[in-house]
Scaffold this motif. Sequence first.
Motif: not given
Length: 224
Positions: A42-60
């Motif tokens: 499980a994980f905290s739902l408070h962390s979901l907004p971080a999905l949009a600001t976490t970029l892949d290695a290419a930053g794309s």
Amino acid sequence: AACVRKGCDSVLSSEALRALCGATLTVANFLNARRAAGQAVAFSLHSLPALATTLDAAGSHSLLHHILSLCKAEAPHVFRLPIELSPLRDALPFTLATLWADLSQLAGQLRDAAVLCTRPGTGLPKKASRSLRMFAESSGDALDAALASLSAARRRYEQVVLVLGEHEGGLAFAATSEECDSLFRSLHQVAEDVEAEASRHFRPSNAPPRANPRISAAGGEGGA
């Protein structure tokens, strides 16, 4: 209170939210496979907004983009998240604990006013005193009904934070209200993020249904 109840119901009934959470947990465990965190259940739902600001290695692309790409074939209903959580927008301006405290105080003051109107020596004409007493009593009844509605909303608040596992229970009402308000803001933010990501990268080829435009228009504090 009705807005708060509808917001709670939208969170508890959202199939898209369940799909997003399941996909997020799968991806997170894959990325952390060689760490202890890779066995999370499980994980905290408070962390979901971080999905949009976490970029892949290419930053794309964001992590949310990759998760939605996985969901496109297996769980396309995830794109309905902005629609299913649209009631949160109307619930965001309210903090249930504050409403409860203010209405309780006002109800008490009106009851006191109704009693004072019947006491001799107030200096009020009888007709005015009687009118004021009737107004105070009828307003008090309306406030009692509002408090009953808030009580039902409070139970939904508690159900949300318990069902979603954000705490183990036993918190004071003010803490529960604050936790649920914060959770609403986090979920509203991720719903906006999903809508924005879908608009940029998932049209027109697979064209997920367009969300309620009112969500996009929601301003102010959207995230946690």
